[in-house]
Design a protein around this motif. Structure first.
Motif, PDB file in Angstrom:
ATOM      1  N   VAL A   1       0.832  -1.207   0.000  1.00 13.75           N
ATOM      2  CA  VAL A   1       0.000   0.000   0.000  1.00 13.75           C
ATOM      3  C   VAL A   1       0.867   1.258   0.000  1.00 13.75           C
ATOM      4  CG1 VAL A   1      -1.879  -1.130   1.286  1.00 13.75           C
ATOM      5  CG2 VAL A   1      -0.195   0.253   2.526  1.00 13.75           C
ATOM      6  N   TRP A   2       0.264   2.361  -0.434  1.00 17.32           N
ATOM      7  CA  TRP A   2       0.803   3.704  -0.231  1.00 17.32           C
ATOM      8  C   TRP A   2       0.018   4.237   0.952  1.00 17.32           C
ATOM      9  CZ3 TRP A   2       4.858   6.422  -0.976  1.00 17.32           C
ATOM     10  CH2 TRP A   2       4.841   7.809  -0.934  1.00 17.32           C
ATOM     11  N   ASP A   3       0.655   4.318   2.116  1.00 21.48           N
ATOM     12  CA  ASP A   3       0.029   4.699   3.372  1.00 21.48           C
ATOM     13  C   ASP A   3       0.304   6.178   3.632  1.00 21.48           C
ATOM     14  OD1 ASP A   3      -1.104   2.888   5.800  1.00 21.48           O
ATOM     15  OD2 ASP A   3      -0.188   4.732   6.544  1.00 21.48           O
ATOM     16  N   VAL A   4      -0.748   6.944   3.928  1.00 19.86           N
ATOM     17  CA  VAL A   4      -0.622   8.394   4.070  1.00 19.86           C
ATOM     18  C   VAL A   4      -1.159   8.835   5.423  1.00 19.86           C
ATOM     19  CG1 VAL A   4      -1.375  10.631   3.150  1.00 19.86           C
ATOM     20  CG2 VAL A   4      -0.785   8.774   1.579  1.00 19.86           C
TER      21      VAL A   4
ATOM     22  N   HIS B   1       0.515  19.153   7.291  1.00 21.84           N
ATOM     23  CA  HIS B   1       1.470  18.469   6.409  1.00 21.84           C
ATOM     24  C   HIS B   1       1.089  16.997   6.327  1.00 21.84           C
ATOM     25  CE1 HIS B   1       4.927  21.592   6.897  1.00 21.84           C
ATOM     26  NE2 HIS B   1       3.741  22.166   6.898  1.00 21.84           N
ATOM     27  N   TRP B   2       1.437  16.379   5.216  1.00 24.61           N
ATOM     28  CA  TRP B   2       1.199  14.958   5.023  1.00 24.61           C
ATOM     29  C   TRP B   2       2.479  14.278   4.571  1.00 24.61           C
ATOM     30  CZ3 TRP B   2       1.823  12.403   0.344  1.00 24.61           C
ATOM     31  CH2 TRP B   2       1.958  13.212  -0.789  1.00 24.61           C
ATOM     32  N   GLN B   3       2.502  12.967   4.747  1.00 19.84           N
ATOM     33  CA  GLN B   3       3.620  12.173   4.266  1.00 19.84           C
ATOM     34  C   GLN B   3       3.097  10.787   3.901  1.00 19.84           C
ATOM     35  OE1 GLN B   3       7.044  11.960   6.897  1.00 19.84           O
ATOM     36  NE2 GLN B   3       8.285  10.924   5.361  1.00 19.84           N
ATOM     37  N   GLY B   4       3.669  10.215   2.841  1.00 18.73           N
ATOM     38  CA  GLY B   4       3.282   8.888   2.395  1.00 18.73           C
ATOM     39  C   GLY B   4       4.427   7.906   2.546  1.00 18.73           C
ATOM     40  N   PHE B   5       4.081   6.628   2.716  1.00 20.60           N
ATOM     41  CA  PHE B   5       5.048   5.561   2.955  1.00 20.60           C
ATOM     42  C   PHE B   5       4.591   4.309   2.226  1.00 20.60           C
ATOM     43  CE2 PHE B   5       4.570   8.273   6.589  1.00 20.60           C
ATOM     44  CZ  PHE B   5       5.860   8.579   6.972  1.00 20.60           C
ATOM     45  N   GLU B   6       5.524   3.576   1.665  1.00 20.47           N
ATOM     46  CA  GLU B   6       5.185   2.267   1.118  1.00 20.47           C
ATOM     47  C   GLU B   6       5.285   1.252   2.249  1.00 20.47           C
ATOM     48  OE1 GLU B   6       7.241  -0.784  -1.810  1.00 20.47           O
ATOM     49  OE2 GLU B   6       6.398   0.946  -2.907  1.00 20.47           O
TER      50      GLU B   6
ATOM     51  N   LEU C   1       4.012   1.676  10.706  1.00 15.48           N
ATOM     52  CA  LEU C   1       3.917   3.116  10.892  1.00 15.48           C
ATOM     53  C   LEU C   1       3.159   3.394  12.171  1.00 15.48           C
ATOM     54  CD1 LEU C   1       4.534   5.900   9.645  1.00 15.48           C
ATOM     55  CD2 LEU C   1       2.315   5.745   8.485  1.00 15.48           C
ATOM     56  N   TYR C   2       3.800   4.183  13.052  1.00 12.75           N
ATOM     57  CA  TYR C   2       3.132   4.634  14.270  1.00 12.75           C
ATOM     58  C   TYR C   2       2.474   5.970  13.959  1.00 12.75           C
ATOM     59  CZ  TYR C   2       2.207   6.127  19.007  1.00 12.75           C
ATOM     60  OH  TYR C   2       1.586   6.551  20.148  1.00 12.75           O
ATOM     61  N   VAL C   3       1.147   6.008  14.053  1.00 18.73           N
ATOM     62  CA  VAL C   3       0.350   7.190  13.732  1.00 18.73           C
ATOM     63  C   VAL C   3      -0.147   7.796  15.047  1.00 18.73           C
ATOM     64  CG1 VAL C   3      -1.619   8.064  12.436  1.00 18.73           C
ATOM     65  CG2 VAL C   3      -0.385   6.029  11.613  1.00 18.73           C
ATOM     66  N   PRO C   4       0.378   8.971  15.434  1.00 21.15           N
ATOM     67  CA  PRO C   4      -0.036   9.560  16.710  1.00 21.15           C
ATOM     68  C   PRO C   4      -1.493  10.025  16.709  1.00 21.15           C
ATOM     69  CG  PRO C   4       1.997  10.558  15.897  1.00 21.15           C
ATOM     70  CD  PRO C   4       1.427   9.742  14.784  1.00 21.15           C
ATOM     71  N   GLU C   5      -2.041  10.168  17.886  1.00 23.39           N
ATOM     72  CA  GLU C   5      -3.365  10.764  18.042  1.00 23.39           C
ATOM     73  C   GLU C   5      -3.356  12.150  17.398  1.00 23.39           C
ATOM     74  OE1 GLU C   5      -6.174  12.325  21.698  1.00 23.39           O
ATOM     75  OE2 GLU C   5      -4.811  10.639  22.068  1.00 23.39           O
ATOM     76  N   GLY C   6      -4.437  12.489  16.729  1.00 24.22           N
ATOM     77  CA  GLY C   6      -4.536  13.789  16.074  1.00 24.22           C
ATOM     78  C   GLY C   6      -4.138  13.769  14.612  1.00 24.22           C
ATOM     79  N   PHE C   7      -3.847  12.593  14.079  1.00 27.77           N
ATOM     80  CA  PHE C   7      -3.516  12.435  12.666  1.00 27.77           C
ATOM     81  C   PHE C   7      -4.677  11.761  11.943  1.00 27.77           C
ATOM     82  CE2 PHE C   7       0.649  13.377  14.022  1.00 27.77           C
ATOM     83  CZ  PHE C   7       1.515  13.458  12.950  1.00 27.77           C
ATOM     84  N   ALA C   8      -4.879  12.135  10.680  1.00 28.48           N
ATOM     85  CA  ALA C   8      -5.752  11.369   9.795  1.00 28.48           C
ATOM     86  C   ALA C   8      -4.883  10.316   9.111  1.00 28.48           C
ATOM     87  CB  ALA C   8      -6.402  12.284   8.768  1.00 28.48           C
ATOM     88  N   HIS C   9      -5.488   9.184   8.817  1.00 25.85           N
ATOM     89  CA  HIS C   9      -4.751   8.064   8.229  1.00 25.85           C
ATOM     90  C   HIS C   9      -5.565   7.427   7.114  1.00 25.85           C
ATOM     91  CE1 HIS C   9      -3.983   3.642   8.058  1.00 25.85           C
ATOM     92  NE2 HIS C   9      -2.769   4.112   7.839  1.00 25.85           N
ATOM     93  N   GLY C  10      -4.880   7.025   6.055  1.00 23.46           N
ATOM     94  CA  GLY C  10      -5.519   6.298   4.979  1.00 23.46           C
ATOM     95  C   GLY C  10      -4.479   5.648   4.095  1.00 23.46           C
ATOM     96  N   PHE C  11      -4.942   4.864   3.126  1.00 19.97           N
ATOM     97  CA  PHE C  11      -3.995   4.209   2.228  1.00 19.97           C
ATOM     98  C   PHE C  11      -4.662   3.875   0.907  1.00 19.97           C
ATOM     99  CE2 PHE C  11      -5.896   0.783   4.726  1.00 19.97           C
ATOM    100  CZ  PHE C  11      -6.244  -0.149   3.755  1.00 19.97           C
TER     101      PHE C  11
END
Length: 175
Positions: free
Chosen positions: A81-84, A97-102, A111-121
């Motif tokens: 996936v491309w995880d954002v 700001h956003w960042q994507g990861f394979e 990927l550790y996604v902190p509280e307060g972030f939106a997440h999708g892939f």
């Protein structure tokens, strides 16, 4: 495990340290002590999985609103996936700001996604399975999201979208 700071404040990419021999490979995907040493809260009360059938499927961008904000540890169990992630914390130096990861079953990154972030892939192949460790139980009335194509963020997705939920298409502009 190797904990690598991302471009976004407090979000961390985690690479495994694997032991390999003639039998195969063994690695830890989670260790409370190592997470504590890295300064990451790690009280995960829910484990969820998603399966996406088609290449190009987009899920996101999701989060839970306070007081049910959540941190997540995400991993691709099958496929790629491309995880954002998007930093939605108004007091953060990386706000909006956003960042994507394979993330792939082949690279085993998490990927550790902190509280307060939106997440999708977005899935980069057919038949993808994702695993999530989540810090807060799901609370439907606090579930929210932002649009994958909201101009406030300018996310660049790698593929045309093959499938997306009507709910994810319907999020209002963030700003």
């Amino acid at each position: 495990m190797r904990f690598l700071q991302t471009l976004l404040h407090q979000a961390v990419r985690i690479e495994p340290d694997a032991a390999e021999d003639e039998r195969g490979r063994f690695e830890r995907s989670f260790c409370a002590r190592e997470f504590a040493t890295a300064g990451l809260p790690a009280a995960f009360v829910q484990h969820s999985q998603s399966c996406s059938f088609a290449k190009g499927t987009l899920r996101g961008m999701h989060f839970q609103k306070a007081p049910h904000g959540e941190s997540k540890l995400v991993r691709c169990l099958r496929g790629c996936v491309w995880d954002v992630i998007i930093d939605l914390r108004e007091t953060s130096p990386t706000y909006l700001h956003w960042q994507g990861f394979e993330l792939a079953s082949s690279n085993r990154h998490q990927l550790y996604v902190p509280e307060g972030f939106a997440h999708g892939f977005q899935t980069l192949c057919d038949d993808v399975e994702m695993g999530y460790l989540i810090s807060t139980p799901y609370a439907a009335e606090f579930s929210s999201g932002v649009r994958h194509d909201d101009p406030a963020f300018g996310i660049v997705w790698p593929l045309p979208i093959a499938a997306i939920s009507s709910r994810d298409l319907g999020w209002p502009d963030y700003l």
